[in-house]
Enzyme design. Sequence first.
Site, PDB file in Angstrom:
ATOM      1  N   LYS A  54       2.440 -28.053  49.864  1.00  0.00           N
ATOM      2  CA  LYS A  54       3.451 -28.180  48.823  1.00  0.00           C
ATOM      3  C   LYS A  54       4.706 -28.887  49.293  1.00  0.00           C
ATOM      4  O   LYS A  54       5.274 -29.707  48.600  1.00  0.00           O
ATOM      5  CB  LYS A  54       3.802 -26.775  48.326  1.00  0.00           C
ATOM      6  CG  LYS A  54       4.823 -26.739  47.221  1.00  0.00           C
ATOM      7  CD  LYS A  54       4.225 -27.282  45.954  1.00  0.00           C
ATOM      8  CE  LYS A  54       5.213 -27.326  44.813  1.00  0.00           C
ATOM      9  NZ  LYS A  54       4.770 -28.310  43.812  1.00  0.00           N
ATOM     10  N   ASN A  82       8.381 -23.255  62.112  1.00  0.00           N
ATOM     11  CA  ASN A  82       8.030 -24.284  61.139  1.00  0.00           C
ATOM     12  C   ASN A  82       8.768 -25.544  61.563  1.00  0.00           C
ATOM     13  O   ASN A  82       9.985 -25.518  61.700  1.00  0.00           O
ATOM     14  CB  ASN A  82       8.492 -23.835  59.738  1.00  0.00           C
ATOM     15  CG  ASN A  82       8.402 -24.948  58.715  1.00  0.00           C
ATOM     16  OD1 ASN A  82       7.533 -25.813  58.815  1.00  0.00           O
ATOM     17  ND2 ASN A  82       9.293 -24.934  57.745  1.00  0.00           N
ATOM     18  N   GLY A  83       8.034 -26.641  61.802  1.00  0.00           N
ATOM     19  CA  GLY A  83       8.688 -27.879  62.220  1.00  0.00           C
ATOM     20  C   GLY A  83       8.009 -28.457  63.448  1.00  0.00           C
ATOM     21  O   GLY A  83       6.848 -28.140  63.735  1.00  0.00           O
ATOM     22  N   TRP A  94       0.463 -24.712  58.685  1.00  0.00           N
ATOM     23  CA  TRP A  94      -0.132 -25.949  58.203  1.00  0.00           C
ATOM     24  C   TRP A  94      -0.048 -26.877  59.406  1.00  0.00           C
ATOM     25  O   TRP A  94       1.022 -27.280  59.809  1.00  0.00           O
ATOM     26  CB  TRP A  94       0.658 -26.500  57.030  1.00  0.00           C
ATOM     27  CG  TRP A  94      -0.020 -27.620  56.327  1.00  0.00           C
ATOM     28  CD1 TRP A  94      -0.996 -27.543  55.371  1.00  0.00           C
ATOM     29  CD2 TRP A  94       0.241 -29.019  56.503  1.00  0.00           C
ATOM     30  NE1 TRP A  94      -1.354 -28.792  54.955  1.00  0.00           N
ATOM     31  CE2 TRP A  94      -0.630 -29.715  55.625  1.00  0.00           C
ATOM     32  CE3 TRP A  94       1.099 -29.755  57.316  1.00  0.00           C
ATOM     33  CZ2 TRP A  94      -0.642 -31.109  55.542  1.00  0.00           C
ATOM     34  CZ3 TRP A  94       1.074 -31.138  57.234  1.00  0.00           C
ATOM     35  CH2 TRP A  94       0.209 -31.800  56.356  1.00  0.00           C
ATOM     36  N   ARG A 117       3.215 -22.846  51.295  1.00  0.00           N
ATOM     37  CA  ARG A 117       3.762 -23.635  52.402  1.00  0.00           C
ATOM     38  C   ARG A 117       2.729 -23.977  53.459  1.00  0.00           C
ATOM     39  O   ARG A 117       2.974 -24.804  54.335  1.00  0.00           O
ATOM     40  CB  ARG A 117       4.920 -22.875  53.059  1.00  0.00           C
ATOM     41  CG  ARG A 117       6.066 -22.598  52.126  1.00  0.00           C
ATOM     42  CD  ARG A 117       7.210 -21.986  52.885  1.00  0.00           C
ATOM     43  NE  ARG A 117       7.766 -22.923  53.838  1.00  0.00           N
ATOM     44  CZ  ARG A 117       8.736 -23.779  53.581  1.00  0.00           C
ATOM     45  NH1 ARG A 117       9.268 -23.814  52.394  1.00  0.00           N
ATOM     46  NH2 ARG A 117       9.184 -24.589  54.508  1.00  0.00           N
ATOM     47  N   LYS A 168      -2.674 -37.102  40.123  1.00  0.00           N
ATOM     48  CA  LYS A 168      -3.079 -35.719  39.846  1.00  0.00           C
ATOM     49  C   LYS A 168      -4.585 -35.565  40.067  1.00  0.00           C
ATOM     50  O   LYS A 168      -5.037 -34.589  40.652  1.00  0.00           O
ATOM     51  CB  LYS A 168      -2.746 -35.312  38.401  1.00  0.00           C
ATOM     52  CG  LYS A 168      -1.319 -34.996  38.110  1.00  0.00           C
ATOM     53  CD  LYS A 168      -0.827 -33.671  38.631  1.00  0.00           C
ATOM     54  CE  LYS A 168      -0.138 -33.734  39.938  1.00  0.00           C
ATOM     55  NZ  LYS A 168       0.994 -34.467  40.251  1.00  0.00           N
ATOM     56  N   HIS A 198      -5.826 -59.315  36.689  1.00  0.00           N
ATOM     57  CA  HIS A 198      -5.567 -59.856  38.031  1.00  0.00           C
ATOM     58  C   HIS A 198      -6.385 -59.135  39.095  1.00  0.00           C
ATOM     59  O   HIS A 198      -6.050 -59.214  40.277  1.00  0.00           O
ATOM     60  CB  HIS A 198      -4.075 -59.776  38.347  1.00  0.00           C
ATOM     61  CG  HIS A 198      -3.243 -60.588  37.405  1.00  0.00           C
ATOM     62  ND1 HIS A 198      -3.234 -61.960  37.417  1.00  0.00           N
ATOM     63  CD2 HIS A 198      -2.437 -60.213  36.388  1.00  0.00           C
ATOM     64  CE1 HIS A 198      -2.436 -62.406  36.455  1.00  0.00           C
ATOM     65  NE2 HIS A 198      -1.949 -61.359  35.816  1.00  0.00           N
ATOM     66  N   CYS A 235       5.222 -24.955  57.574  1.00  0.00           N
ATOM     67  CA  CYS A 235       4.632 -23.623  57.644  1.00  0.00           C
ATOM     68  C   CYS A 235       5.576 -22.643  56.966  1.00  0.00           C
ATOM     69  O   CYS A 235       6.685 -22.993  56.606  1.00  0.00           O
ATOM     70  CB  CYS A 235       4.448 -23.227  59.102  1.00  0.00           C
ATOM     71  SG  CYS A 235       3.605 -24.496  60.043  1.00  0.00           S
ATOM     72  N   GLU A 240       0.885 -41.526  37.965  1.00  0.00           N
ATOM     73  CA  GLU A 240       0.968 -40.071  38.124  1.00  0.00           C
ATOM     74  C   GLU A 240      -0.338 -39.405  37.674  1.00  0.00           C
ATOM     75  O   GLU A 240      -0.830 -38.483  38.327  1.00  0.00           O
ATOM     76  CB  GLU A 240       2.168 -39.532  37.324  1.00  0.00           C
ATOM     77  CG  GLU A 240       2.250 -38.022  37.206  1.00  0.00           C
ATOM     78  CD  GLU A 240       2.377 -37.270  38.539  1.00  0.00           C
ATOM     79  OE1 GLU A 240       2.607 -37.908  39.573  1.00  0.00           O
ATOM     80  OE2 GLU A 240       2.219 -36.032  38.518  1.00  0.00           O
ATOM     81  N   GLU A 269      -5.484 -35.785  43.880  1.00  0.00           N
ATOM     82  CA  GLU A 269      -5.006 -34.638  44.651  1.00  0.00           C
ATOM     83  C   GLU A 269      -5.938 -33.438  44.570  1.00  0.00           C
ATOM     84  O   GLU A 269      -6.172 -32.769  45.560  1.00  0.00           O
ATOM     85  CB  GLU A 269      -3.644 -34.152  44.090  1.00  0.00           C
ATOM     86  CG  GLU A 269      -2.448 -34.879  44.579  1.00  0.00           C
ATOM     87  CD  GLU A 269      -1.177 -34.353  43.915  1.00  0.00           C
ATOM     88  OE1 GLU A 269      -0.286 -33.900  44.627  1.00  0.00           O
ATOM     89  OE2 GLU A 269      -1.077 -34.389  42.667  1.00  0.00           O
TER      90      GLU A 269
END
Length: 608
Positions: free
Chosen positions: A603, A98-99, A72, A29, A485, A504, A2, A481, A488
């Site tokens: 993020k 936050n945590g 969050w 955040r 992208k 395979h 957060c 990657e 996401e």
Amino acid sequence: MCGIFAFTTKNGKNAAEVLMDGLMSLEYRGYDSAGIFTPESGSIKAVGAAAQLRRKIPAGFFGKSGIAHLRWATHGEPTEQNAHPHQDCSGDVWVIHNGIIENFKALKKKLETLGHTFKSATDTEVLAHLVEEHLKTEKDFTKAALLALNEVKGTYGIAMQYRGDPSRVIGARMGSPVVLGLGEGERFIASDASPILRHTRQVVFLEDGEVASITPESHTIYKLAGTKVSREAEHIDWNAEAAQRGGYDHFMLKEIMEGPEVVENTIRGRLRESEGLAKLGGLESVERDLAKMDRIIIVGCGTAYFAGLTGEYMLEEHAGIPVEVELASEFRYRNPVVNGRTIVLAISQSGETLDTLEAIREGKRRGALTLGIVNTVGSTIARETDAGVYNHAGPEIGVASTKALVSQLSALALLTTFLGRQRGMSAHEGREIARALRALPQQIQAILNTRDGIQKMAKKYKNARDFLYIGRKYNYPIAFEGALKLKEISYIHAEGCGAGEMKHGPLAMIDQKFPTLAIATSDSVYEKMASNMQEIKARKGPLIAIASEGNDEIKQLADDVMYVPKTIEMLQPILNVVPLQLFAYFFAREKGYNVDRPRNLAKSVTVE
Ligand code: G6P
């Protein structure tokens, strides 16, 4: 993960306005709920992002001090009730956090037996009640807060207020970043410097286990045990605008477009081209030790992990040093064989990803030399590693990492040259890498200039429900990657695959509706890539290729081609990833999604 922001002033400013402006720059955040408290006007909370909260704040809402939070969710649904700030029974003590407070269940039980009643399902609320409990016997707010913090276990970045001492804010840090801002007659506490910078550039970073007590004209830092800590303020050069969108619709596009500048900034002052050397100031203190190391383990999460995988190819081929790359979340729970000749290298944009941080701590416990490639100056990973290379990429706000990767790969190329020259890389080879690195910014710009074509391609394929990305050697991690992208920000199924693995399994999925994006620039494995593409074409799978400028023959194989300039093989991924980032961006826009705020993601992942 957060965002916290607190402010206290004697300058007549309305803290509520300062706090709301600050929350906007912390939005990366977290954004599932938001809340604010001032001793004068009380608390308002809202589900959703900071803008929702702003709409709910009535005219006349005022404070000479206050605390504000973006959440969050970890414990408890993203509801108004669970939004911060949280209060004690009396409504005098207010906390933002936050945590995770790991022992909150036991504490809650104890507090309930003492008569406290809880309003939310969060772990945070216990802290407000704990402070309330201690204020019964200890009238000093700072001392009561210290007593309460000594009882909680877990991770936190905290700010709290008490109506009995309204100009004071207490901040505390254990595993989640906390920065103090020191202005003229005003003080700040925040999760990072971004909301502070428009007011002051003088900051103090708290360390784990430290508690700060601020008033408009003072700040005192304590250890949890109560002893005072003295720490010099640091001057931060970033400007707050560097973290704004700068005219683009989204931070993600702005950050992709920053690619050329990012490479310039990462390599600036770090190449001695005529000697073929990389000069990395952050490694000087361990330069001799590095020469004795015989193995590197790279740890990271998400995009940073794929940077690491690409680095493995660079370091083994050009520096001749054995490399393993591991997801930080796996490394920390294995029983890894590490000794005094092992380097554990963390790659992290934020420098706060908990798994990566814990992997570094694990490496340290086992005697490794720890290094970081980190973007955020003063972040926990940057401070806990023995030495490192800063990215200098500037703040990255888009949740999906783009410019940080370009920078991480450039930093890995510098590290490869640095370690390579310690191990027999010729000056000629060093010069070749240096020259190629210097040419990258212009080459990236050339790719960015083709973005309209990439946007058209995204439009053409926008109805695809699945995507396969294939590559070999240096471009094998880049295939993963590219797929990440797309997943996401577009929420569709996308898979990365080593092109050699197609037969395979994955080839079975291919039909007219299943497009493949093949990274097929002209390099030592191009012929192999071309045969893999033939196999896909034979199954009528739509094909998009990333190819080197001048390769016309590939048009016979691929339905669409994104051309990129040619560089040396080890740096080619830095160019190839750019069209993949643009493709994912435009694809998600076609779908109408908010690319800067993908659902369910944030993020900076500072929880497990
Ligand atoms: C999150 C972000 C990713 C990032 C990863 C690692 O998942 O959404 O973009 O790659 O964390 O973050 P770090 O800050 O350690 O590079």
